[in-house]
Design an enzyme around this catalytic site. Structure first.
Site, PDB file in Angstrom:
ATOM      1  CB  VAL A 172      -1.017   0.045   1.180  1.00  0.00           C
ATOM      2  CG1 VAL A 172      -2.057  -1.050   1.055  1.00  0.00           C
ATOM      3  CG2 VAL A 172      -0.311   0.008   2.528  1.00  0.00           C
ATOM      4  CG  ASN A 207      -6.808  -4.087   8.449  1.00  0.00           C
ATOM      5  OD1 ASN A 207      -7.073  -3.984   9.644  1.00  0.00           O
ATOM      6  ND2 ASN A 207      -6.002  -5.040   7.986  1.00  0.00           N
ATOM      7  CE1 TYR A 261       0.029   1.038  14.611  1.00  0.00           C
ATOM      8  CE2 TYR A 261      -0.755   1.853  16.731  1.00  0.00           C
ATOM      9  CZ  TYR A 261      -0.924   1.040  15.625  1.00  0.00           C
ATOM     10  OH  TYR A 261      -2.044   0.245  15.517  1.00  0.00           O
ATOM     11  CE  LYS A 288      -2.792   2.396  12.718  1.00  0.00           C
ATOM     12  NZ  LYS A 288      -3.494   1.796  11.581  1.00  0.00           N
TER      13      LYS A 288
END
Ligand code: NAP
Length: 248
Positions: free
Chosen positions: A64, A90, A155, A159
Site C-alpha cells: 500500500v 486496514n 505509530y 494513526k
C-alpha cells in the site's frame, strides 16, 4: 440488515489478523471481496478460504505504500467485478522504540505504510467511487492515535494522521454520496498482543471498563455497520472499539 449482496469490497492487509476477519465478515454477508496484502503466501490461503466458502474473491499482491501498486489493485478489482463499493484501509505496521532511540527508518516505514498507504488507496479508488456516486471508505486508526503511547511516536502520529485524512475526505467526497469514517480499536487479541505477558494483560484489563481485550470480530462488526446502507448518514466520525477505554 447489513446485507452486502452485489457489493464489492476491498480490504488491505486482509491476509491475516483484523483484516482477514473483516474480509470474512463482509463475505459472509454476501459481498465480493478483494484482499490486498504484501504477504503472498497468506494472501493465497485467504483467497482459497473465501472461494471455498462460496465468495467471489480475489487476492491482489499490493504494497500500500506504493501508488502504482494501489492503482493496480483498484484496476484489477474493477476489471473483475466492475465496481468498488467499500474500501477498508486496514494494512498497518508497528516499529516501536522510544523517540531517543527511534531510527529515521522506523519513523519512515510506519508513516509510509500506515499514513501514505491510506492516502494512496483512497487516491486510487476516488475516480471509480465518484463515477458511481456512492461509496464507503473505512480507515483503521487506533486509540493510540487519540491518546498517544510511550514508544510509539511514529505509530501514534500515523494513526492520528489517519483521523485527519478521514475528516478531510468526508468533507471532500460528501457531495458524491461517499462516506469516510475511521475505527479506533483498543487492545485487540491478535498476534500483536499475544506476546504480552499475563501481568501486562491483567493491568490492561483493569483500565478497560468492559474488562476484556477486544476480538477481531468486535472490529469486523463495527466495519460492517459503517460499510452498510444503514450507516448512510454517518461520515467523518471516529468509532472507538475499545471496551470503553478511551472516552471523548
Ligand atoms: P497484522 O496481524 O500484523 O496484519 C496486518 C497485515 O497487513 C499483515 O498481513 C501484513 O503483512 C499486512 N501488511 C503489512 N505491510 C503492508 C503493506 N505495505 N501493504 C499491504 N499489506 C501490508 O495486524 P493487525 O493486528 O491485524 O492490525 C490491523 C490494523 O489494525 C492495523 O492498521 C493496526 O495498526 C490496527 N490496530 C490493531 C490493534 C491490535 O490490537 N491488534 C489495535 C489498534 C489498531 P505481513 O504479514 O507480511 O506483515
Amino acid at each position: 440488515m447489513m446485507n452486502f449482496e452485489g457489493k464489492v469490497a476491498v480490504v488491505t492487509g486482509g491476509a491475516r489478523g483484523i483484516g482477514a476477519e473483516i474480509a470474512r465478515a463482509l463475505a459472509s454477508r454476501g459481498a465480493s471481496v478483494v484482499i490486498a496484502d504484501v504477504n503472498e503466501e497468506l494472501l493465497e490461503q485467504m483467497e482459497k478460504e473465501l472461494l471455498a466458502g462460496g465468495t467471489e474473491a480475489l487476492g491482489v499482491k499490493t504494497d500500500v505504500s506504493s501508488l502504482p501498486d494501489t492503482d493496480n489493485l483498484i484496476a484489477k478489482t474493477v476489471e473483475k467485478f466492475g465496481r468498488v463499493d467499500i474500501l477498508v484501509n486496514n494494512a498497518g505496521i508497528t516499529r516501536d522504540n522510544l523517540l531517543m532511540r527511534m531510527s529515521e527508518q522506523e519513523w519512515d516505514q510506519v508513516i509510509a505504510i500506515n499514513l501514505k498507504g491510506t492516502f494512496n488507496c483512497i487516491k486510487s479508488v476516488t475516480r471509480q467511487m465518484m463515477k458511481q456516486r456512492s461509496g464507503r471508505i473505512i480507515n483503521i486508526s487506533s486509540v493510540v492515535g487519540l491518546m498517544g503511547n510511550a514508544g510509539q511516536v511514529n505509530y501514534a502520529a500515523s494513526k492520528a494522521g489517519v483521523v485527519g485524512i478521514t475528516k478531510s475526505v468526508a468533507r471532500e467526497f460528501s457531495s458524491r454520496n461517499i462516506t469516510c469514517n475511521a475505527i479506533a480499536p483498543g487492545f485487540i487479541q491478535t498476534e500483536m498482543t499475544h506476546v504480552l505477558s499475563e501481568k501486562v494483560v491483567e493491568t490492561l484489563k483493569s483500565q478497560i471498563p468492559l474488562s476484556r481485550l477486544g476480538t477481531v470480530q468486535d472490529v469486523a462488526n463495527a466495519v460492517c455497520f459503517l460499510a452498510s446502507d444503514e450507516a448512510g448518514y454517518i461520515t467523518g466520525q471516529v468509532l472507538n472499539v475499545d471496551g470503553g477505554m478511551v472516552m471523548a
